[in-house]
Scaffold this motif. Structure first.
Motif, short mmCIF file in Angstrom:
data_model
loop_
_atom_site.label_atom_id
_atom_site.label_comp_id
_atom_site.label_asym_id
_atom_site.label_seq_id
_atom_site.Cartn_x
_atom_site.Cartn_y
_atom_site.Cartn_z
N THR A 1 19.69 11.36 56.00
CA THR A 1 19.18 11.65 57.34
C THR A 1 17.68 11.82 57.27
N GLU A 2 17.02 11.54 58.39
CA GLU A 2 15.57 11.70 58.44
C GLU A 2 15.18 13.18 58.45
N VAL A 3 15.99 14.02 59.10
CA VAL A 3 15.68 15.44 59.25
C VAL A 3 16.90 16.24 58.82
N ASP A 4 16.66 17.29 58.04
CA ASP A 4 17.73 18.20 57.65
C ASP A 4 17.80 19.32 58.68
N LYS A 5 18.82 19.30 59.54
CA LYS A 5 18.93 20.27 60.61
C LYS A 5 19.22 21.67 60.10
N SER A 6 19.74 21.80 58.88
CA SER A 6 19.99 23.13 58.33
C SER A 6 18.72 23.80 57.83
N GLY A 7 17.62 23.05 57.74
CA GLY A 7 16.35 23.62 57.34
C GLY A 7 16.19 23.84 55.85
N LYS A 8 17.02 23.21 55.02
CA LYS A 8 16.94 23.41 53.58
C LYS A 8 15.97 22.46 52.90
N SER A 9 15.60 21.37 53.55
CA SER A 9 14.75 20.38 52.89
C SER A 9 13.86 19.71 53.93
N TYR A 10 12.66 19.33 53.48
CA TYR A 10 11.75 18.57 54.33
C TYR A 10 12.14 17.09 54.40
N TYR A 11 12.92 16.62 53.44
CA TYR A 11 13.16 15.19 53.27
C TYR A 11 14.54 14.76 53.73
N GLY A 12 15.18 15.53 54.56
CA GLY A 12 16.48 15.15 55.07
C GLY A 12 17.60 15.57 54.14
N GLU A 13 18.81 15.18 54.51
CA GLU A 13 20.02 15.55 53.77
C GLU A 13 20.69 14.29 53.26
N THR A 14 21.20 14.34 52.03
CA THR A 14 21.83 13.19 51.40
C THR A 14 23.29 13.50 51.08
N THR A 15 24.14 12.48 51.27
CA THR A 15 25.56 12.58 50.93
C THR A 15 25.98 11.28 50.24
N LEU A 16 27.08 11.35 49.50
CA LEU A 16 27.52 10.23 48.68
C LEU A 16 28.99 9.94 48.96
N TYR A 17 29.31 8.63 49.14
CA TYR A 17 30.68 8.20 49.42
C TYR A 17 31.04 7.05 48.49
N LEU A 18 32.34 6.91 48.24
CA LEU A 18 32.85 5.84 47.38
C LEU A 18 33.98 5.12 48.09
N LEU A 19 33.89 3.77 48.15
CA LEU A 19 34.91 2.95 48.79
C LEU A 19 35.38 1.87 47.83
N SER A 20 36.65 1.53 47.90
CA SER A 20 37.18 0.39 47.16
C SER A 20 37.28 -0.81 48.10
N VAL A 21 37.10 -2.00 47.57
CA VAL A 21 37.05 -3.19 48.40
C VAL A 21 38.42 -3.53 48.98
N ASN A 22 39.51 -3.09 48.35
CA ASN A 22 40.85 -3.38 48.86
C ASN A 22 41.33 -2.35 49.86
N GLY A 23 40.52 -1.32 50.15
CA GLY A 23 40.90 -0.31 51.12
C GLY A 23 41.83 0.75 50.59
N GLY A 24 42.11 0.76 49.29
CA GLY A 24 43.04 1.73 48.74
C GLY A 24 42.44 3.09 48.47
N PHE A 25 41.10 3.21 48.50
CA PHE A 25 40.48 4.50 48.18
C PHE A 25 39.15 4.59 48.91
N ASP A 26 38.92 5.72 49.54
CA ASP A 26 37.60 6.06 50.07
C ASP A 26 37.50 7.58 50.11
N SER A 27 36.37 8.09 49.67
CA SER A 27 36.24 9.53 49.57
C SER A 27 34.76 9.90 49.50
N ARG A 28 34.48 11.13 49.90
CA ARG A 28 33.15 11.69 49.69
C ARG A 28 33.10 12.27 48.28
N ILE A 29 32.02 12.01 47.56
CA ILE A 29 31.87 12.49 46.19
C ILE A 29 31.36 13.93 46.25
#
Length: 676
Positions: free
Chosen positions: A220-248
């Motif tokens: 994100t461009e802005v971290d609304k929780s106020g913890k960082s000046y550089y936004g908030e980052t999250t990580l996700y993993l997807l399989s191409v066959n649709g059998g798995f998707d999850s947040r890391i």
């Protein structure tokens, strides 16, 4: 004979190719921007394009893509500044193509994401336009082969694997969540895998080498929780066959600095968290398999064979690189110091690491260095305004990995010359410590987490408040050589600010001191009024002999109440406030002694009032004590000059004159009553 590794570079005045280990020699005949067969140095062809700012190759090297700065022609129409060329010369199709066939032309205004994306076999290529991704057959870029139309699509990534898949990203809009969708080419009716999420203004789409798994790094461009000046980052993993998707799930707070796949496509590494950051390896089901030691790092790169992994800290960090052997229980082989490095790449054979300092990030100390995986410097070359440097792409299969790291190869003479000029520090400098903190044990709040300190915890505010991770707490101020100030009843040294005073402004602190002085004065008056004796009385009023007894009786009570004919009624708001304050003070006084025949008790004259002194924050002892401390300080300076002269240091004339005054200083100290 093994195929030699090579790297290419570009400076402000030159472009060249250098054969790497073991010869480290520049390739002859490479003196201008042309298409060259790097193995022998022969010129293949030259492009007729002018003012090219970006250049790239297709995966198999069959095409060259160039990007020029956007412009307009004489009619005001945009010039097609993105061109795709055949590498090998062919039959010209028009008067403008005198040396090559231009396969396709496009108008590309943005330099970000300018290049076409090809499939692994160069059968298809794609580019994004408004609300759709257009696919072309690589041999015919004049006609759109197929379209993937999605409202609001902002980015895409073509799979590098043998399955022709494409992933697209749609950011948040009008309260709807962001989405990453994966499609199989050319079936664009429904996605085979999809992940919806919030907090996603932009993403990085990272495919593994086989094209079976996709990592989504959302930011994100802005971290609304106020913890960082550089936004908030999250990580996700997807399989191409649709059998798995999850947040890391990451077990350390802070931003995600880097994430990359291993060449085996079965694991990936993530560097995350507030400094010192944590580095963790995950499998294809987002399960953590190994944690490396906490350290100030922000980069992770796997070697081409997947045996080694490099964890480094570049940018505003010191530039240390840790090399780990994944086949030997994650053993750390060495740590390399590569300060100010802005480029870091593994060689195709997985034995060497190239680092470089480039412009415009840093315009001094530009150059190329090559390190052995065991930790030694193999090659060094200083260059003026180095803009780009990279290894020549080669398949890892052409360079089988050698299990033995010893003995290390012989360094080039340039490396030995450079190492001879590097000055080793006489003693470790360490972190700066203010004079008041030297010689003491470092508090845990001032230590990094990897040094035994407390973990950083964000309080959700971008301002540095008191009490954040132990910082900002008020402490007693110790002045070297000064007498210790006595402590008051609250356990605070006189003149030292109590908790919260450091947040007051100068005017507020001054007003607070005035209020404290007034309270001390009122307390002195109260204490003086409480010292009463029965034998010490004075008459409150004296009756006039000319008045009649009746009149005296009628006026006596009035005079006792109003103290004569003086009008004490307030005539202003300030007077009313003063009267209320005086009434409150009277209510706090002890009850007066009983009246006897119209007389009141008087303040005793024999006993002096208690000595209540308000200590100034800057006060420190008698003038004589200050002079003694100044003379002692001068003696210490003279002793220091003596030691420096004994050590062979040449002193200045003023320093020698200062040493001659030692006898006078000692006599003055004796006159003040000070003795050794």
């Amino acid at each position: 004979m093994a195929v030699p590794t090579q790297f290419a570079f570009r400076t402000s005045k030159d472009v060249g190719i250098v054969d790497a280990a073991p010869v480290y020699q520049p390739l002859p005949g490479f003196e201008r921007v042309t298409v060259v067969d790097a193995s022998v140095g022969h010129v293949v062809t030259a492009l007729s394009a002018q003012n090219v700012f970006e250049l790239g190759f297709s995966p198999l090297g069959s095409f060259i893509i160039t990007w020029q700065r956007p412009s307009k022609d004489e009619n005001g129409d945009a010039v097609k500044n993105l061109k795709v060329w055949r590498v090998l010369e062919g039959r010209a199709t028009g008067p403008e193509e005198d040396e090559h066939n231009v396969v396709g032309r496009f108008v590309q205004k943005s330099q970000t994401g300018w290049n076409l994306q090809y499939t692994y076999d160069e059968r298809y290529c794609a580019r994004v336009v408004t609300n759709e991704v257009q696919l072309y057959e690589s041999r015919d870029l004049g006609n759109v082969w197929n379209k993937l139309r999605v409202e609001g699509v902002a980015d895409f990534a073509v799979s590098p694997g043998k399955n022709h898949s494409i992933a697209i990203f749609v950011p948040e809009r009008k309260g709807q969540s962001a989405a990453v969708k994966v499609y199989n080419v050319p079936e664009f009716t429904t996605p085979v895998s999809q992940k919806n999420f919030f907090k996603g203004d932009k993403v990085q789409l990272k495919w593994n080498k086989e094209g079976t798994e996709l990592i989504v790094l959302a930011q994100t461009e802005v971290d609304k929780s106020g913890k960082s000046y550089y936004g908030e980052t999250t990580l996700y993993l997807l399989s191409v066959n649709g059998g798995f998707d999850s947040r890391i799930q990451l077990d350390k707070d802070g931003p995600i600095h880097d994430v990359t796949w291993s060449p085996n496509s079965k694991e990936f590494g993530v560097v995350y968290g507030y400094m010192p950051a944590k580095t963790t390896l995950f499998d294809v089901r987002a399960r953590a398999t190994h944690d490396f030691a906490l350290a100030p790092r922000n980069t992770i790169i796997f070697s081409p064979h997947g045996r080694f992994v490099l964890v480094a800290g570049f940018g505003n960090l010191a530039g240390q690189m840790d090399i780990y052997d994944l086949e030997k229980n994650y053993l750390r082989i060495c740590t390399i110091e590569a300060s100010n490095a802005s480029v870091c790449e593994w060689s195709p054979d997985g034995k060497y690491i190239l680092t470089a300092t480039t412009s415009p990030r840093l315009r001094v100390d530009n150059g190329v260095r090559i390190w052995y995986v065991g930790g030694g410097l193999m090659y060094n070359e200083d260059l003026q305004e180095l803009y780009h440097v990279t290894w020549r792409p080669q398949s890892p299969t052409t360079h089988p990995i050698d299990n033995s790291l010893h003995p290390a190869p012989t360094p080039h003479t340039s490396a030995l010359t450079y190492l001879g000029t590097v000055k080793t520090p006489s003693k470790p400098t360490g972190a700066y410590r203010p004079p008041g903190a030297r010689g003491q044990v470092t508090p845990l709040a001032f230590k990094r987490e990897d040094e035994g300190g407390a973990a950083y915890v964000s309080n959700g505010s971008l301002s540095l408040g008191i009490g954040v991770n132990g910082f900002g707490k008020p402490r007693k101020r110790d002045v070297p050589g000064a007498e210790l100030a006595p402590e008051d009843s609250n356990g605070t040294a006189a003149g030292n600010p109590v908790e919260g005073d450091e947040q007051l402004s100068k005017a507020a602190m001054k007003n607070k001191k005035k209020r404290e002085a007034k309270k001390a004065k009122d307390a002195a008056e109260k204490a003086a009024g409480s010292n009463l004796h029965p034998d010490n009385f004075i008459l409150a009023t004296t009756p006039s002999p000319s008045r009649s007894p009746g009149r005296r009786d009628r006026k006596g009570h009035e005079r006792n109440r109003s103290r004569g004919s003086i009008d004490t009624r307030p005539h202003s708001k300030q007077g009313q406030r003063d009267q209320r304050r005086s009434r409150e003070q009277q209510s706090n006084k002890p009850p007066p002694a009983p009246k006897t025949n119209g007389i009141l008790p008087a303040q005793t004259v024999n006993e002096p009032p208690p000595d209540l002194t308000v200590t100034s924050p800057g006060g420190a002892g008698m003038p004589q004590d200050k002079k003694v401390r100044a003379l002692l300080k001068k003696l210490r300076a003279i002793d220091d000059l003596k030691m420096r002269r004994v050590g062979g240091e040449k002193l200045e004339g003023t320093q020698i004159k200062k040493m001659d005054t030692e006898d006078d200083v000692r006599k003055e100290l004796e006159s003040l009553g000070w003795h050794d």
